[in-house]
Enzyme design. Sequence first.
Site, PDB file in Angstrom:
ATOM      1  N   CYS A  83       0.839  -1.203   0.000  1.00 36.25           N
ATOM      2  CA  CYS A  83       0.000   0.000   0.000  1.00 36.25           C
ATOM      3  C   CYS A  83       0.877   1.258   0.000  1.00 36.25           C
ATOM      4  CB  CYS A  83      -0.962  -0.047   1.190  1.00 36.25           C
ATOM      5  SG  CYS A  83      -2.363   1.063   1.023  1.00 36.25           S
ATOM      6  N   HIS A 129      -3.652  -5.691   0.978  1.00 38.07           N
ATOM      7  CA  HIS A 129      -3.053  -6.037   2.273  1.00 38.07           C
ATOM      8  C   HIS A 129      -3.180  -7.526   2.609  1.00 38.07           C
ATOM      9  CE1 HIS A 129      -2.431  -1.878   3.692  1.00 38.07           C
ATOM     10  NE2 HIS A 129      -3.502  -1.603   2.969  1.00 38.07           N
ATOM     11  N   GLU A 137      -1.464  -9.083   4.606  1.00 36.15           N
ATOM     12  CA  GLU A 137      -1.184  -9.237   6.037  1.00 36.15           C
ATOM     13  C   GLU A 137      -2.429  -9.119   6.899  1.00 36.15           C
ATOM     14  OE1 GLU A 137      -0.661  -6.524   4.335  1.00 36.15           O
ATOM     15  OE2 GLU A 137      -0.799  -4.707   5.557  1.00 36.15           O
TER      16      GLU A 137
END
Lengths: 80, 233
Positions: free
Chosen positions: B86, B206, B208
């Site tokens: 990002c 994302h 994660e």
Amino acid sequence: MKIRVYVSLKEGVLDPQGKAIGHALNSLGFQGLGEVRVNRVVDLDVPADDSSAAIAKGEAMARALLANEVIEDYSVEVVA
Amino acid sequence: MKAGIVVFPGTNRERDMAHALKLITGHAPRMIWHHETSLGDLDLVVLPGGFSFGDYLRSGAMAAHSPIMAEIRRFAEKGGHILGVCNGFQVLTESHLLPGALLRNAGLRFLSQDCHLKVENATTPYTRGWKSGDVFRAPLAHGDGNYTASPETLQRLEGEGRVAFRYSTASGHVSHDDRHANPNGSALSIAGILSENGRVCGLMPHPENLVDPEIGATDGVPLFKGLVEALVA
């Protein structure tokens, strides 16, 4: 010395913001508009003895930070 | 795997990234403030998401000139592995560690939603946990995610297998002009790319944020498992 750095999206790079503004102007009755582009102006007061030194500084700052040359063009002029 | 996460003023996804790294690698990453000038001994440097320096001027433009970035440049030159997610991807393009740029989303709105990513090249440290053509879900949250590059650069990225991830539908259909398949309007639906040596990777979504079964899915796990396999072997 006061200079003005103009930063604009390169030709061919889509400007979604400009496009949206064009649509909005059209709906306000401003018809027949061609392309609308949104640019950035940065005014700076730089220490320089003459115009060409001031412009050279402005160009160096544009290359270093003010413009992203992948997507943007820049130009520099002396304001006062 | 020894990982470090770089934190700029305005970074806000560093804890999510740290949680994912700790969960999957078993080791807590080192948090590195942007004023630091040394990375120490690391296998992986992560530039996480957020709004570094308020995204003033252009997203990632200020962070690209933070003191730690000189060290990150040296780390890249030595063949180090760097992941930018990002805002981290934006910082990597602004630093010219990755080509191209991230423009305002085509629809102008900030997008906060799930998307689907298709793995294009599964032979890299970042993608080896998947097979080419695999599709996985990933949250995305950004205003400037519309990837662009010169036609020559796009051609090179394609030709050299440096498109890591592409936006797609859940079934893996890629359609550049369809905002369901390609939410931010990225050129060639590009969501993530690799450097020439394949060791620097940037992507907008994302992974994660989807690694913990408590959250409901673990689609992002292969990214981190693959990195451990590649970097600790």
